[in-house]
Every structure is written in C-alpha cells, then in structure tokens.
Design a protein around this motif. Structure first.
Motif, PDB file in Angstrom:
ATOM      1  N   GLN A  31     -18.802   4.700  17.420  1.00  0.00           N
ATOM      2  CA  GLN A  31     -18.411   3.409  16.856  1.00  0.00           C
ATOM      3  C   GLN A  31     -18.339   2.266  17.868  1.00  0.00           C
ATOM      4  O   GLN A  31     -18.009   1.148  17.499  1.00  0.00           O
ATOM      5  CB  GLN A  31     -17.059   3.560  16.157  1.00  0.00           C
ATOM      6  N   ASN A  32     -18.631   2.523  19.112  1.00  0.00           N
ATOM      7  CA  ASN A  32     -18.469   1.467  20.114  1.00  0.00           C
ATOM      8  C   ASN A  32     -19.777   1.117  20.811  1.00  0.00           C
ATOM      9  O   ASN A  32     -19.821   0.856  22.009  1.00  0.00           O
ATOM     10  CB  ASN A  32     -17.410   1.853  21.145  1.00  0.00           C
ATOM     11  N   LEU A  33     -20.869   1.091  20.051  1.00  0.00           N
ATOM     12  CA  LEU A  33     -22.159   0.697  20.605  1.00  0.00           C
ATOM     13  C   LEU A  33     -22.211  -0.818  20.810  1.00  0.00           C
ATOM     14  O   LEU A  33     -21.729  -1.593  19.977  1.00  0.00           O
ATOM     15  CB  LEU A  33     -23.288   1.100  19.659  1.00  0.00           C
ATOM     16  N   GLU A  34     -22.791  -1.224  21.921  1.00  0.00           N
ATOM     17  CA  GLU A  34     -23.048  -2.644  22.153  1.00  0.00           C
ATOM     18  C   GLU A  34     -24.290  -3.065  21.359  1.00  0.00           C
ATOM     19  O   GLU A  34     -25.071  -2.227  20.889  1.00  0.00           O
ATOM     20  CB  GLU A  34     -23.263  -2.906  23.646  1.00  0.00           C
ATOM     21  N   VAL A  35     -24.484  -4.380  21.246  1.00  0.00           N
ATOM     22  CA  VAL A  35     -25.606  -4.890  20.461  1.00  0.00           C
ATOM     23  C   VAL A  35     -26.934  -4.388  21.007  1.00  0.00           C
ATOM     24  O   VAL A  35     -27.815  -3.956  20.249  1.00  0.00           O
ATOM     25  CB  VAL A  35     -25.591  -6.430  20.432  1.00  0.00           C
ATOM     26  N   ASP A  36     -27.096  -4.415  22.321  1.00  0.00           N
ATOM     27  CA  ASP A  36     -28.364  -3.962  22.899  1.00  0.00           C
ATOM     28  C   ASP A  36     -28.568  -2.466  22.685  1.00  0.00           C
ATOM     29  O   ASP A  36     -29.700  -1.999  22.509  1.00  0.00           O
ATOM     30  CB  ASP A  36     -28.433  -4.307  24.394  1.00  0.00           C
ATOM     31  N   GLU A  37     -27.482  -1.691  22.654  1.00  0.00           N
ATOM     32  CA  GLU A  37     -27.591  -0.252  22.416  1.00  0.00           C
ATOM     33  C   GLU A  37     -27.989   0.032  20.968  1.00  0.00           C
ATOM     34  O   GLU A  37     -28.791   0.933  20.695  1.00  0.00           O
ATOM     35  CB  GLU A  37     -26.264   0.433  22.762  1.00  0.00           C
ATOM     36  N   THR A  38     -27.434  -0.758  20.054  1.00  0.00           N
ATOM     37  CA  THR A  38     -27.820  -0.636  18.645  1.00  0.00           C
ATOM     38  C   THR A  38     -29.299  -0.954  18.466  1.00  0.00           C
ATOM     39  O   THR A  38     -30.028  -0.236  17.761  1.00  0.00           O
ATOM     40  CB  THR A  38     -26.973  -1.584  17.780  1.00  0.00           C
ATOM     41  N   ASP A  39     -29.754  -2.021  19.118  1.00  0.00           N
ATOM     42  CA  ASP A  39     -31.166  -2.403  19.022  1.00  0.00           C
ATOM     43  C   ASP A  39     -32.070  -1.323  19.612  1.00  0.00           C
ATOM     44  O   ASP A  39     -33.145  -1.033  19.069  1.00  0.00           O
ATOM     45  CB  ASP A  39     -31.407  -3.732  19.740  1.00  0.00           C
ATOM     46  N   THR A  40     -31.632  -0.737  20.720  1.00  0.00           N
ATOM     47  CA  THR A  40     -32.422   0.321  21.359  1.00  0.00           C
ATOM     48  C   THR A  40     -32.561   1.523  20.438  1.00  0.00           C
ATOM     49  O   THR A  40     -33.648   2.101  20.300  1.00  0.00           O
ATOM     50  CB  THR A  40     -31.772   0.754  22.686  1.00  0.00           C
ATOM     51  N   LEU A  41     -31.472   1.901  19.783  1.00  0.00           N
ATOM     52  CA  LEU A  41     -31.521   3.040  18.860  1.00  0.00           C
ATOM     53  C   LEU A  41     -32.405   2.732  17.657  1.00  0.00           C
ATOM     54  O   LEU A  41     -33.139   3.602  17.183  1.00  0.00           O
ATOM     55  CB  LEU A  41     -30.118   3.406  18.399  1.00  0.00           C
ATOM     56  N   SER A  42     -32.327   1.516  17.151  1.00  0.00           N
ATOM     57  CA  SER A  42     -33.179   1.137  16.021  1.00  0.00           C
ATOM     58  C   SER A  42     -34.648   1.247  16.401  1.00  0.00           C
ATOM     59  O   SER A  42     -35.462   1.793  15.641  1.00  0.00           O
ATOM     60  CB  SER A  42     -32.870  -0.297  15.573  1.00  0.00           C
ATOM     61  N   SER A  43     -34.994   0.735  17.572  1.00  0.00           N
ATOM     62  CA  SER A  43     -36.386   0.790  18.025  1.00  0.00           C
ATOM     63  C   SER A  43     -36.844   2.227  18.235  1.00  0.00           C
ATOM     64  O   SER A  43     -37.972   2.603  17.883  1.00  0.00           O
ATOM     65  CB  SER A  43     -36.549  -0.012  19.321  1.00  0.00           C
ATOM     66  N   LEU A  44     -35.954   3.045  18.812  1.00  0.00           N
ATOM     67  CA  LEU A  44     -36.286   4.451  19.044  1.00  0.00           C
ATOM     68  C   LEU A  44     -36.515   5.168  17.713  1.00  0.00           C
ATOM     69  O   LEU A  44     -37.495   5.918  17.561  1.00  0.00           O
ATOM     70  CB  LEU A  44     -35.157   5.128  19.820  1.00  0.00           C
ATOM     71  N   PHE A  45     -35.638   4.937  16.765  1.00  0.00           N
ATOM     72  CA  PHE A  45     -35.786   5.579  15.456  1.00  0.00           C
ATOM     73  C   PHE A  45     -37.083   5.158  14.784  1.00  0.00           C
ATOM     74  O   PHE A  45     -37.843   6.001  14.284  1.00  0.00           O
ATOM     75  CB  PHE A  45     -34.601   5.235  14.559  1.00  0.00           C
TER      76      PHE A  45
ATOM     77  N   HIS B 153     -26.073  12.192  18.606  1.00  0.00           N
ATOM     78  CA  HIS B 153     -24.662  12.563  18.778  1.00  0.00           C
ATOM     79  C   HIS B 153     -24.486  13.490  19.977  1.00  0.00           C
ATOM     80  O   HIS B 153     -23.564  13.315  20.788  1.00  0.00           O
ATOM     81  CB  HIS B 153     -24.131  13.231  17.512  1.00  0.00           C
ATOM     82  N   GLU B 154     -25.375  14.477  20.103  1.00  0.00           N
ATOM     83  CA  GLU B 154     -25.284  15.411  21.222  1.00  0.00           C
ATOM     84  C   GLU B 154     -25.441  14.706  22.565  1.00  0.00           C
ATOM     85  O   GLU B 154     -24.836  15.121  23.556  1.00  0.00           O
ATOM     86  CB  GLU B 154     -26.334  16.506  21.069  1.00  0.00           C
ATOM     87  N   GLY B 155     -26.231  13.658  22.602  1.00  0.00           N
ATOM     88  CA  GLY B 155     -26.462  12.923  23.847  1.00  0.00           C
ATOM     89  C   GLY B 155     -25.791  11.570  23.866  1.00  0.00           C
ATOM     90  O   GLY B 155     -26.292  10.632  24.506  1.00  0.00           O
ATOM     91  N   THR B 156     -24.652  11.445  23.196  1.00  0.00           N
ATOM     92  CA  THR B 156     -23.981  10.152  23.037  1.00  0.00           C
ATOM     93  C   THR B 156     -23.865   9.348  24.330  1.00  0.00           C
ATOM     94  O   THR B 156     -24.168   8.142  24.341  1.00  0.00           O
ATOM     95  CB  THR B 156     -22.585  10.342  22.406  1.00  0.00           C
ATOM     96  N   PRO B 157     -23.441   9.936  25.448  1.00  0.00           N
ATOM     97  CA  PRO B 157     -23.298   9.126  26.679  1.00  0.00           C
ATOM     98  C   PRO B 157     -24.607   8.484  27.151  1.00  0.00           C
ATOM     99  O   PRO B 157     -24.575   7.480  27.875  1.00  0.00           O
ATOM    100  CB  PRO B 157     -22.783  10.145  27.707  1.00  0.00           C
ATOM    101  N   LYS B 158     -25.747   9.036  26.752  1.00  0.00           N
ATOM    102  CA  LYS B 158     -27.031   8.459  27.141  1.00  0.00           C
ATOM    103  C   LYS B 158     -27.351   7.195  26.347  1.00  0.00           C
ATOM    104  O   LYS B 158     -28.189   6.394  26.767  1.00  0.00           O
ATOM    105  CB  LYS B 158     -28.152   9.476  26.943  1.00  0.00           C
ATOM    106  N   PHE B 159     -26.683   7.035  25.211  1.00  0.00           N
ATOM    107  CA  PHE B 159     -26.977   5.910  24.339  1.00  0.00           C
ATOM    108  C   PHE B 159     -25.833   4.911  24.231  1.00  0.00           C
ATOM    109  O   PHE B 159     -26.023   3.800  23.753  1.00  0.00           O
ATOM    110  CB  PHE B 159     -27.327   6.418  22.932  1.00  0.00           C
ATOM    111  N   CYS B 160     -24.656   5.330  24.685  1.00  0.00           N
ATOM    112  CA  CYS B 160     -23.470   4.477  24.577  1.00  0.00           C
ATOM    113  C   CYS B 160     -22.743   4.473  25.919  1.00  0.00           C
ATOM    114  O   CYS B 160     -22.197   5.502  26.344  1.00  0.00           O
ATOM    115  CB  CYS B 160     -22.557   5.000  23.462  1.00  0.00           C
TER     116      CYS B 160
END
Length: 315
Positions: free
Chosen positions: A139-153, A261-268
């Motif tokens: 629940q504590n993703l930054e805006v750039d992290e959210t964008d990165t996940l969207s692009s990755l998905f 979720h398993e790699g949460t620290p890599k994304f957040c």
C-alpha cells in the motif's frame, strides 16, 4: 398450462437454469434477470451490474452450463410473459469470429463479450493495482513505482498473449474439428514461469509447446504445416490478441501479482519484506478476488444501460 406444468416442462425439455428462473421470477419484484454460461461468471457480472442499477434493485443470475444452453433458454421463453429488457443473456465470444456457429444468436438482449471471454474485458493494470493494495497489502508505492509496475504488467501480458498464439491456433483447429480437448486440463505452469513480474517460456519453440499441450488434453496435435496455416488464420483477425483464452489471462494475472508480492522490496522502496496477507491467493481462486474489483467494459456498460436501466426507468 399451470405453473407446475411450466416448471416440469422446463426441467425435462431445457435445463435447470430455466426451471430455477421460473421458480424465482416475480413480475412485481424490483429485480432483473440474466442467464450466463458458467458457474464463475456471476462473480464478474453481478458486481458490475449491481454497481449500475439502483440500490433497491437486485439481479438474479442463472448459470446454464454453456453457450448452447443459454441460447436454448432464450428460445424457449414465452416472450409474451417477460420483458426482453428485463431478462438478458450473457455469452462469451470465444472463437466465434473464426468459426461459423449457426446457433449463435445476436439480439438486443444478448451481450457478447468484446474478446474471448469476460476475463479478457476486465484484466488490466488498473485491476492489478487494486489487487496489489487491497489483497496483497502493498500500500505504500510511490507514483513512479506504480507507473513502473503498470508498464511492466502491460509489457509482460502482451508477451504472454503473443507466446500463446500457437496454442490458440491449435485450439482453433480442435474447435473446427469438434475434437474432445478439455482445456481445463492444461497446466500453464508447465509452459510458463513468472519471476519478479517477468515471463519466461519453458519450450524452445512453438511446435514443442503445442505437442505438450496436446498430450495434456489428450487431443491430436496438428502437423507443423497445419499449425502454421492455423496461426496465420488466427493472426489475420483485427486485434487478434483479444481472442486469447480468458482463463489463460487470469492465470497470468495471478502469477504476476504473486511474483510482485514475493519480491515486494524490489518494487517498493519503503518495504523491507513482503507484507503479510490475510488470505491465500493462487491461480485457482484468483477469480474470487479479481471479479469484485473488475471494471465494466464500455460495451457492457452500454448493454446494461440499454436493457436493465431502461426497463427500471419505465417500471
């Protein structure tokens, strides 16, 4: 004919869904009705429909056990008794754009999904982020992290769709031949892996993948030349990736979000470990968590507006 006779006729000549509808139907009730294909479909359609209709109205959905049964019910109903905008039918498009299906019905109160199935219409990066925050507790993703996940998905789900084209070509051949090929026997973990959101493919080439799939389902494998021809036919349709089987995409969504979720620290950056979860989520039960969070496609919104909402407004 008495109501008892109607119920008995429904059970013997059509199917249980028809019978249950006749038992449930109340002309004066603040309720609309829908017939759907499978037992999991209500999870998607109910939340989407009830979000659109007034809060004092409900929707009753009746799984029929397949598209043919849905259309059988529609054909059997006495439309002098029922308002067509109140009683609707929801079916998957499947591969009907490739196969001439004489039993396929197009009508104002029949909704046909834009893609292969309802799953195709709702799986998106928006649904991904709701799952990440509401189910997987990231629940504590930054805006750039959210964008990165969207692009990755978006990138990896497209790679997944493209990797499945040969298998869809084989499925198309099975459908045309009316072969017994139970697709639920396919275990995609033998074909793909997703780690840190990145897809990897088990097989070196498409022919090996299709051969393994044929063994899984117990159906004949096409020759290389026939598979190539079927693949050319499949990709010849406009936006052919819409016709990748929806349950395959739901599997991808489950595996993708679990790997995040398993790699949460890599994304957040703020996370030191994967957050604890209150539920167990896997490919087999992802629909339970995805369906209530899905957004309706524009076509489904319009269908609900032109049918259920129009009926309610005039009631």
């Amino acid at each position: 004919m008495s109501m008892l006779d109607l119920h008995s006729s429904a059970l013997t000549s059509i199917n249980e869904a028809h019978h249950n509808f006749l038992l449930r139907y109340q002309k004066a009730a603040k309720q609309v009705y829908g017939f759907i294909e499978g037992k999991e479909d209500p999870m998607f359609y109910r939340s989407i429909i009830e979000a659109s209709i007034p809060s004092d109205w409900t929707v009753a959905l009746f799984p029929c056990g397949g598209k043919e049964k849905v259309f059988e019910v529609r054909s059997a109903l006495d439309w002098s008794r029922f308002a067509s905008q109140r009683v609707c039918f929801f079916v998957d498009r499947d591969l009907s754009d490739y196969i001439n299906d004489a039993g396929f019905v197009l009508a104002d109160n029949v909704y046909v999904t834009d893609g292969y199935s309802i799953e195709n219409d709702v799986i998106s990066s928006g649904l991904l982020h709701r799952l990440i925050s509401e189910v997987f507790n990231i629940q504590n993703l930054e805006v750039d992290e959210t964008d990165t996940l969207s692009s990755l998905f978006d990138r990896e789900v497209e790679r997944f769709r493209l990797a499945l084209v040969p298998l869809m070509a084989q499925i198309l051949l099975w459908r045309k031949a009316q072969a017994n090929a139970p697709l639920n026997k396919l275990d995609l973990k033998d074909f793909f892996n997703i780690s840190d959101g990145v897809l990897s493919i088990t097989f070196e080439n498409k022919y090996a993948m299709v051969q393994a799939a044929s063994l899984n389902v117990g159906a004949p494998c096409a020759s290389n030349s026939d598979l190539d021809a079927a693949e050319a036919e499949f990709t010849g349709a406009n936006d052919y990736t819409r016709f990748i089987r929806g349950k395959f995409l739901l599997w991808f969504l489950a595996k993708f979000v679990i790997s995040i979720h398993e790699g949460t620290p890599k994304f957040c950056r703020k996370a030191k470990c994967p957050p604890k979860m209150n539920v167990t989520v896997g490919a087999n039960n992802m629909v339970v968590f995805a369906a209530p969070r899905a957004r309706a496609s524009n076509s489904l919104r319009s269908f609900v507006k032109n049918n259920y909402m129009a009926y309610i407004a005039a009631a």
